[in-house]
Design a protein around this motif. Structure first.
Motif, PDB file in Angstrom:
ATOM      1  N   ILE A   6       0.893  -1.123  -0.134  1.00 57.02           N
ATOM      2  CA  ILE A   6       0.201  -0.108  -0.138  1.00 57.02           C
ATOM      3  C   ILE A   6       0.858   1.231  -0.049  1.00 57.02           C
ATOM      4  O   ILE A   6       1.659   1.309   1.034  1.00 57.02           O
ATOM      5  CB  ILE A   6      -0.986  -0.014   1.195  1.00 57.02           C
ATOM      6  N   VAL A   7       0.593   2.043  -1.105  1.00 58.58           N
ATOM      7  CA  VAL A   7       1.479   3.392  -1.141  1.00 58.58           C
ATOM      8  C   VAL A   7       0.606   4.625  -0.670  1.00 58.58           C
ATOM      9  O   VAL A   7      -0.377   4.813  -0.995  1.00 58.58           O
ATOM     10  CB  VAL A   7       1.832   3.670  -2.583  1.00 58.58           C
ATOM     11  N   ALA A  13      -1.449   7.006  -6.049  1.00 58.01           N
ATOM     12  CA  ALA A  13      -1.645   6.006  -7.261  1.00 58.01           C
ATOM     13  C   ALA A  13      -0.313   6.211  -8.399  1.00 58.01           C
ATOM     14  O   ALA A  13      -0.026   5.424  -8.947  1.00 58.01           O
ATOM     15  CB  ALA A  13      -2.861   6.492  -8.082  1.00 58.01           C
ATOM     16  N   ALA A  14       0.040   7.466  -8.552  1.00 55.26           N
ATOM     17  CA  ALA A  14       1.153   7.837  -9.236  1.00 55.26           C
ATOM     18  C   ALA A  14       2.536   7.192  -8.846  1.00 55.26           C
ATOM     19  O   ALA A  14       3.314   6.601  -9.433  1.00 55.26           O
ATOM     20  CB  ALA A  14       1.432   9.287  -9.490  1.00 55.26           C
ATOM     21  N   GLN A  15       2.642   7.395  -7.393  1.00 52.91           N
ATOM     22  CA  GLN A  15       3.880   6.673  -6.676  1.00 52.91           C
ATOM     23  C   GLN A  15       3.729   5.200  -6.991  1.00 52.91           C
ATOM     24  O   GLN A  15       4.612   4.709  -7.055  1.00 52.91           O
ATOM     25  CB  GLN A  15       3.921   6.997  -5.435  1.00 52.91           C
ATOM     26  N   ALA A  16       2.397   4.551  -6.809  1.00 57.09           N
ATOM     27  CA  ALA A  16       2.489   3.069  -6.808  1.00 57.09           C
ATOM     28  C   ALA A  16       2.833   2.512  -8.298  1.00 57.09           C
ATOM     29  O   ALA A  16       3.330   1.564  -8.523  1.00 57.09           O
ATOM     30  CB  ALA A  16       0.973   2.743  -6.733  1.00 57.09           C
ATOM     31  N   THR A  17       2.366   3.242  -9.363  1.00 55.69           N
ATOM     32  CA  THR A  17       2.750   3.215 -10.853  1.00 55.69           C
ATOM     33  C   THR A  17       4.242   3.193 -10.858  1.00 55.69           C
ATOM     34  O   THR A  17       5.003   2.271 -11.489  1.00 55.69           O
ATOM     35  CB  THR A  17       1.991   4.096 -11.827  1.00 55.69           C
ATOM     36  N   ASP A  18       4.914   4.155 -10.288  1.00 55.42           N
ATOM     37  CA  ASP A  18       6.443   4.099 -10.363  1.00 55.42           C
ATOM     38  C   ASP A  18       7.048   3.112  -9.616  1.00 55.42           C
ATOM     39  O   ASP A  18       8.112   2.715 -10.015  1.00 55.42           O
ATOM     40  CB  ASP A  18       6.819   5.614  -9.717  1.00 55.42           C
ATOM     41  N   VAL A  31      10.513 -13.363  -7.545  1.00 53.19           N
ATOM     42  CA  VAL A  31       9.101 -12.308  -7.945  1.00 53.19           C
ATOM     43  C   VAL A  31       8.696 -12.721  -9.282  1.00 53.19           C
ATOM     44  O   VAL A  31       9.420 -12.561 -10.293  1.00 53.19           O
ATOM     45  CB  VAL A  31       9.309 -10.856  -7.825  1.00 53.19           C
ATOM     46  N   GLN A  32       7.262 -13.352  -9.366  1.00 53.45           N
ATOM     47  CA  GLN A  32       6.689 -13.552 -10.412  1.00 53.45           C
ATOM     48  C   GLN A  32       5.781 -12.622 -11.109  1.00 53.45           C
ATOM     49  O   GLN A  32       5.875 -12.643 -12.492  1.00 53.45           O
ATOM     50  CB  GLN A  32       5.885 -15.096 -10.289  1.00 53.45           C
ATOM     51  N   LYS A  33       5.204 -11.606 -10.388  1.00 60.17           N
ATOM     52  CA  LYS A  33       4.769 -10.523 -11.058  1.00 60.17           C
ATOM     53  C   LYS A  33       4.318  -9.559 -10.238  1.00 60.17           C
ATOM     54  O   LYS A  33       4.048  -9.551  -8.831  1.00 60.17           O
ATOM     55  CB  LYS A  33       3.117 -11.327 -11.538  1.00 60.17           C
ATOM     56  N   VAL A  34       4.367  -8.276 -10.666  1.00 60.40           N
ATOM     57  CA  VAL A  34       4.002  -7.244  -9.823  1.00 60.40           C
ATOM     58  C   VAL A  34       2.870  -6.265 -10.653  1.00 60.40           C
ATOM     59  O   VAL A  34       2.985  -6.051 -11.874  1.00 60.40           O
ATOM     60  CB  VAL A  34       5.247  -6.095  -9.781  1.00 60.40           C
ATOM     61  N   SER A  35       1.667  -6.078 -10.098  1.00 63.75           N
ATOM     62  CA  SER A  35       0.577  -5.463 -10.814  1.00 63.75           C
ATOM     63  C   SER A  35      -0.119  -4.427  -9.892  1.00 63.75           C
ATOM     64  O   SER A  35       0.101  -4.466  -8.723  1.00 63.75           O
ATOM     65  CB  SER A  35      -0.443  -6.402 -11.239  1.00 63.75           C
ATOM     66  N   GLN A  36      -0.591  -3.341 -10.344  1.00 64.66           N
ATOM     67  CA  GLN A  36      -0.940  -2.076  -9.816  1.00 64.66           C
ATOM     68  C   GLN A  36      -2.790  -2.415  -9.764  1.00 64.66           C
ATOM     69  O   GLN A  36      -3.261  -3.050 -11.024  1.00 64.66           O
ATOM     70  CB  GLN A  36      -0.952  -0.905 -10.422  1.00 64.66           C
ATOM     71  N   PRO A  52      -3.768   3.068  -5.225  1.00 65.70           N
ATOM     72  CA  PRO A  52      -2.291   3.094  -4.589  1.00 65.70           C
ATOM     73  C   PRO A  52      -1.983   1.900  -3.911  1.00 65.70           C
ATOM     74  O   PRO A  52      -1.645   1.850  -2.735  1.00 65.70           O
ATOM     75  CB  PRO A  52      -2.390   4.264  -3.733  1.00 65.70           C
ATOM     76  N   LEU A  53      -2.383   0.717  -4.614  1.00 66.79           N
ATOM     77  CA  LEU A  53      -2.117  -0.724  -4.127  1.00 66.79           C
ATOM     78  C   LEU A  53      -1.575  -1.511  -5.230  1.00 66.79           C
ATOM     79  O   LEU A  53      -2.028  -1.507  -6.304  1.00 66.79           O
ATOM     80  CB  LEU A  53      -3.567  -1.048  -3.661  1.00 66.79           C
TER      81      LEU A  53
END
Length: 115
Positions: A6-7, A13-18, A31-36, A52-53
């Motif tokens: 949780i960001v 949301a923008a920081q989570a994307t970054d 690490v298999q996958k990172v998704s927003q 932001p998750l």
């Protein structure tokens, strides 16, 4: 397993994307996958709303690598950001302003999976 991150900051949301890009580009072992996460578009909206998750799909030993990478990400950023990793009822919060030493964070991360 899935590890939510949780960001929390002004534009989470923008920081989570970054951060999602940062973790993806890091190609961390295990690490298999990172998704927003996103909220589906409502009637009349152009597209989904990014939240932001992040959800990181990984093997348990990779949690330490994720914590180290998040620590480096926090050190490289100037806006005040807080990132919380959750596992069941346990959580680990990393704050941008004066984050604790990486060794301390690694030890705290290990407790996320102890019973």
């Amino acid at each position: 397993m899935a590890l939510p991150l949780i960001v929390e900051c002004g534009d989470g949301a923008a920081q989570a994307t970054d951060l999602c890009s940062w973790l993806h580009d890091g190609r961390l072992a295990g690490v298999q996958k990172v998704s927003q996460q996103e909220e589906p578009a409502k009637s009349g909206e152009q597209g989904p709303l990014l939240l932001p998750l992040l959800t990181v799909i990984l093997a348990s030993p990779a949690v330490v690598a994720v914590v180290k990478s998040v620590h480096r990400y926090i050190q490289a950023r100037t806006p005040q950001t807080t990132i919380t990793l959750k596992q069941g009822s346990k959580s680990l919060t990393i704050v941008c302003v004066n984050p604790p030493p990486i060794a301390e964070l690694v030890e705290q991360a290990k407790t996320l999976f102890e019973e």
